[in-house]
Design an enzyme around this catalytic site. Structure first.
Site, mmCIF file in Angstrom:
data_model
loop_
_atom_site.group_PDB
_atom_site.id
_atom_site.type_symbol
_atom_site.label_atom_id
_atom_site.label_comp_id
_atom_site.label_asym_id
_atom_site.label_seq_id
_atom_site.Cartn_x
_atom_site.Cartn_y
_atom_site.Cartn_z
ATOM 1 N N ASN A 104 0.839 -1.192 0.083
ATOM 2 C CA ASN A 104 0.093 0.010 0.075
ATOM 3 C C ASN A 104 0.991 1.303 0.155
ATOM 4 O OD1 ASN A 104 -1.985 -1.578 0.240
ATOM 5 N ND2 ASN A 104 -2.480 -1.474 2.407
ATOM 6 N N VAL A 105 0.291 2.072 -0.607
ATOM 7 C CA VAL A 105 1.070 3.473 -0.825
ATOM 8 C C VAL A 105 0.477 4.653 -0.140
ATOM 9 C CG1 VAL A 105 2.084 2.786 -2.964
ATOM 10 C CG2 VAL A 105 -0.042 4.248 -2.887
ATOM 11 N N HIS A 121 6.051 -0.672 -2.504
ATOM 12 C CA HIS A 121 5.718 0.026 -3.947
ATOM 13 C C HIS A 121 5.769 1.439 -3.495
ATOM 14 C CE1 HIS A 121 3.245 -3.676 -5.204
ATOM 15 N NE2 HIS A 121 4.547 -3.845 -5.443
ATOM 16 N N CYS A 154 9.260 20.627 -10.117
ATOM 17 C CA CYS A 154 10.381 20.396 -9.034
ATOM 18 C C CYS A 154 10.840 21.791 -8.536
ATOM 19 C CB CYS A 154 11.507 19.513 -9.790
ATOM 20 S SG CYS A 154 12.990 19.458 -8.867
ATOM 21 N N THR A 194 -4.601 -8.991 0.253
ATOM 22 C CA THR A 194 -4.054 -8.574 -1.210
ATOM 23 C C THR A 194 -4.514 -9.947 -2.050
ATOM 24 O OG1 THR A 194 -1.855 -8.456 -2.482
ATOM 25 C CG2 THR A 194 -1.816 -9.877 -0.467
ATOM 26 N N GLU A 221 -11.665 -12.889 0.245
ATOM 27 C CA GLU A 221 -11.899 -14.141 -0.667
ATOM 28 C C GLU A 221 -10.726 -14.793 -0.861
ATOM 29 O OE1 GLU A 221 -13.593 -11.572 -3.908
ATOM 30 O OE2 GLU A 221 -11.348 -10.781 -4.236
ATOM 31 N N ALA A 237 -10.422 -8.083 6.950
ATOM 32 C CA ALA A 237 -9.032 -8.029 7.880
ATOM 33 C C ALA A 237 -9.415 -7.468 9.460
ATOM 34 C CB ALA A 237 -7.949 -7.075 7.130
HETATM 35 C C1 BV8 Z 1 8.478 -5.630 -11.702
HETATM 36 C C2 BV8 Z 1 1.410 1.266 -8.464
HETATM 37 C C3 BV8 Z 1 10.552 -5.852 -13.135
HETATM 38 C C4 BV8 Z 1 1.305 2.298 -6.851
HETATM 39 C C5 BV8 Z 1 1.046 -0.850 -8.335
HETATM 40 C C6 BV8 Z 1 6.595 -11.690 -12.562
HETATM 41 C C7 BV8 Z 1 7.715 -11.253 -11.658
HETATM 42 C C8 BV8 Z 1 8.068 -10.262 -11.774
HETATM 43 C C9 BV8 Z 1 7.125 -9.053 -12.377
HETATM 44 C C10 BV8 Z 1 6.202 -9.617 -12.842
HETATM 45 C C11 BV8 Z 1 5.660 -10.933 -13.054
HETATM 46 N N1 BV8 Z 1 4.807 -10.958 -13.866
HETATM 47 C C12 BV8 Z 1 4.116 -10.000 -14.258
HETATM 48 C C13 BV8 Z 1 4.993 -8.863 -13.885
HETATM 49 C C14 BV8 Z 1 4.843 -7.519 -14.183
HETATM 50 C C15 BV8 Z 1 4.233 -6.648 -13.030
HETATM 51 C C16 BV8 Z 1 3.044 -7.521 -12.500
HETATM 52 O O1 BV8 Z 1 3.026 -8.286 -11.335
HETATM 53 N N2 BV8 Z 1 1.854 -7.548 -13.308
HETATM 54 C C17 BV8 Z 1 0.596 -7.983 -12.682
HETATM 55 C C18 BV8 Z 1 -0.629 -7.256 -12.858
HETATM 56 C C19 BV8 Z 1 0.551 -9.536 -13.538
HETATM 57 N N3 BV8 Z 1 4.807 -6.427 -12.030
HETATM 58 C C20 BV8 Z 1 5.718 -5.175 -11.853
HETATM 59 O O2 BV8 Z 1 5.780 -4.561 -13.024
HETATM 60 C C21 BV8 Z 1 6.374 -4.914 -10.796
HETATM 61 N N4 BV8 Z 1 7.680 -4.469 -11.415
HETATM 62 O O3 BV8 Z 1 8.342 -6.677 -11.556
HETATM 63 O O4 BV8 Z 1 9.602 -5.017 -12.553
HETATM 64 C C22 BV8 Z 1 11.572 -5.250 -13.546
HETATM 65 C C23 BV8 Z 1 12.857 -5.530 -13.200
HETATM 66 C C24 BV8 Z 1 14.075 -5.108 -13.505
HETATM 67 C C25 BV8 Z 1 13.845 -3.926 -14.489
HETATM 68 C C26 BV8 Z 1 12.858 -3.345 -14.759
HETATM 69 C C27 BV8 Z 1 11.626 -4.142 -14.354
HETATM 70 C C28 BV8 Z 1 6.069 -3.566 -10.288
HETATM 71 C C29 BV8 Z 1 4.898 -3.737 -9.530
HETATM 72 C C30 BV8 Z 1 3.995 -2.501 -8.943
HETATM 73 C C31 BV8 Z 1 3.069 -2.074 -9.663
HETATM 74 N N5 BV8 Z 1 2.399 -0.917 -8.796
HETATM 75 N N6 BV8 Z 1 0.669 0.426 -8.154
HETATM 76 C C32 BV8 Z 1 -0.309 2.801 -6.928
HETATM 77 O O5 BV8 Z 1 -0.586 3.603 -7.720
HETATM 78 O O6 BV8 Z 1 -0.706 2.349 -6.063
HETATM 79 S S1 BV8 Z 1 0.395 -2.416 -8.224
HETATM 80 C C33 BV8 Z 1 -1.047 -2.070 -7.268
HETATM 81 O O7 BV8 Z 1 -1.335 -3.351 -7.043
HETATM 82 C C34 BV8 Z 1 -0.746 -1.454 -6.017
HETATM 83 O O8 BV8 Z 1 0.228 -1.005 -5.572
HETATM 84 C C35 BV8 Z 1 -1.304 -2.643 -4.994
HETATM 85 O O9 BV8 Z 1 -0.425 -2.668 -3.763
HETATM 86 C C36 BV8 Z 1 -0.877 -3.795 -5.667
HETATM 87 C C37 BV8 Z 1 -1.418 -5.264 -5.524
HETATM 88 O O10 BV8 Z 1 -2.853 -4.909 -5.390
HETATM 89 P P1 BV8 Z 1 -3.884 -5.090 -3.849
HETATM 90 O O11 BV8 Z 1 -2.871 -4.312 -2.780
HETATM 91 O O12 BV8 Z 1 -3.568 -6.727 -3.725
HETATM 92 O O13 BV8 Z 1 -5.194 -4.687 -3.985
HETATM 93 P P2 BV8 Z 1 -6.371 -5.618 -4.836
HETATM 94 O O14 BV8 Z 1 -7.396 -4.648 -5.196
HETATM 95 O O15 BV8 Z 1 -5.793 -6.454 -6.119
HETATM 96 O O16 BV8 Z 1 -6.648 -6.797 -3.709
HETATM 97 C C38 BV8 Z 1 -7.201 -6.486 -2.649
HETATM 98 C C39 BV8 Z 1 -7.647 -7.900 -1.865
HETATM 99 O O17 BV8 Z 1 -8.089 -7.280 -0.673
HETATM 100 C C40 BV8 Z 1 -8.800 -8.514 -2.639
HETATM 101 O O18 BV8 Z 1 -8.254 -9.805 -2.654
HETATM 102 C C41 BV8 Z 1 -9.962 -8.371 -1.828
HETATM 103 O O19 BV8 Z 1 -10.719 -9.759 -1.788
HETATM 104 C C42 BV8 Z 1 -9.324 -7.906 -0.160
HETATM 105 N N7 BV8 Z 1 -10.134 -7.200 0.675
HETATM 106 C C43 BV8 Z 1 -11.089 -6.348 0.275
HETATM 107 N N8 BV8 Z 1 -11.434 -5.804 1.242
HETATM 108 C C44 BV8 Z 1 -11.012 -6.709 2.413
HETATM 109 C C45 BV8 Z 1 -10.188 -7.463 1.999
HETATM 110 N N9 BV8 Z 1 -9.501 -8.315 2.512
HETATM 111 C C46 BV8 Z 1 -9.738 -8.263 4.098
HETATM 112 N N10 BV8 Z 1 -10.325 -7.164 4.329
HETATM 113 C C47 BV8 Z 1 -11.203 -6.528 3.714
HETATM 114 N N11 BV8 Z 1 -11.962 -5.646 4.323
#
Ligand code: BV8
Length: 252
Positions: A104-105, A121, A154, A194, A221, A237
């Site tokens: 989280n950011v 992140h 900047c 997450t 979920e 949570a």
């Molecule tokens: C990188 C920006 C490489 C900030 C975000 C394999 C290995 C490495 C990389 C990859 C890989 N496969 C694919 C990749 C690329 C990519 C990636 O993962 N893509 C995905 C979509 C497939 N990863 C990247 O690009 C990463 N960088 O690997 O670089 C590299 C190496 C060398 C040189 C160059 C490059 C960078 C990833 C960071 C991306 N930035 N955000 C912002 O604006 O916020 S990601 C974004 O999703 C957020 O930051 C967030 O933190 C993140 C994860 O989301 P969640 O936090 O899980 O949120 P979500 O809504 O999805 O889920 C919420 C959950 O909570 C749900 O399950 C829900 O059921 C639950 N919930 C809801 N309410 C509740 C609850 N649970 C409990 N109680 C509740 N009340």
């Protein structure tokens, strides 16, 4: 096994342990009214990640990207930590070797007073010079809400600022990776709120288990991690962490 039994098992595993590591995602902030990314009303339902959360998107249209982040900062400035943040902050004081790795950011773990926090992140409250000008520090805190000018400038070179977050396609800070990896050598590893879809964060639970940690998922979920951890408990949570805290403190 019902949730009460599952949480009792987790509490029994946690009690008297020294090394606890927790990974959190947007679900931990949901109870504070912060929109998640992939839920029914999630941020990515209205926009596509690649159009807003990448350096290419910023290069193409910095104004649109900054309007999104400035809007999120305005929303976040009205939110406060919830019970999930508070319990985790209490654990960060209680367990001798505690690390919280957050995706989280939003800054809510910081505001809850969590010790030994790793921002995997980055932070929406940090900025850096887009041109990395020589006079500017690497990154710095700027909680101006709203920015009077979009994109913000900047102060060191007059160029553009960028949000201090990690975008898709950008690497995680090597120092953050090193500290997070060290924290996987723990007795109990939690993944909380997450969807386990963003890497490399989503790989941490698997690596922790590989290193011998007892791994627990607390989430609303099931996720791709649910079958890869030792115990998955479904629910909000705030409720699950509050119940665990009561079990740990011996309260009925
Ligand atoms: C990188 C920006 C490489 C900030 C975000 C394999 C290995 C490495 C990389 C990859 C890989 N496969 C694919 C990749 C690329 C990519 C990636 O993962 N893509 C995905 C979509 C497939 N990863 C990247 O690009 C990463 N960088 O690997 O670089 C590299 C190496 C060398 C040189 C160059 C490059 C960078 C990833 C960071 C991306 N930035 N955000 C912002 O604006 O916020 S990601 C974004 O999703 C957020 O930051 C967030 O933190 C993140 C994860 O989301 P969640 O936090 O899980 O949120 P979500 O809504 O999805 O889920 C919420 C959950 O909570 C749900 O399950 C829900 O059921 C639950 N919930 C809801 N309410 C509740 C609850 N649970 C409990 N109680 C509740 N009340």
């Amino acid at each position: 096994m019902n949730n009460a039994d599952r949480l009792q098992t987790v509490a029994d595993r946690l009690r008297d342990k020294r090394r606890v590591t927790v990974l959190t995602g947007a679900g931990v902030s949901a109870a504070s009214g912060v929109p998640t990314f992939r839920g029914p009303d999630g941020l990515w339902k209205k926009q596509r990640p690649e159009t807003l959360a990448t350096a290419d998107a910023f290069r193409r249209d910095p104004r649109v990207v900054w309007e999104w982040y400035d809007w999120r900062r305005q929303v976040l400035s009205t939110k406060v930590p919830n019970r999930a943040h508070e319990v985790l902050a209490a654990w960060s004081e209680r367990f001798p070797n505690f690390t919280l790795i957050t995706q989280n950011v939003d800054g809510l773990h910081e505001r809850a007073g969590t010790r030994n926090l790793i921002r995997f992140h980055g932070s929406i409250w940090e900025v850096l010079c887009w041109d990395r000008c020589a006079n500017a520090p690497g990154r710095w805190w700027d909680d101006t809400v709203p920015f009077p000018q979009i994109p913000p400038s900047c102060p060191h070179c007059g160029g553009m600022l960028r949000p201090g977050v990690v975008w898709f396609g950008e690497p995680i800070d090597p120092d953050v990776i090193a500290k997070s990896t060290d924290a996987l050598d723990c007795d109990v590893f939690f993944t909380v709120g997450t969807s386990a879809q963003v890497f490399p964060a989503a790989a941490l639970a698997h690596e922790a288990r590989h290193r011998g940690a007892f791994t627990v998922e607390l989430n609303l979920e099931s996720t791709p991690s649910s079958n890869a951890v030792d115990l998955s408990v479904q629910g909000p949570a705030t409720d699950l962490l509050q119940t665990l805290e009561e079990l740990l403190l011996g309260r009925p």
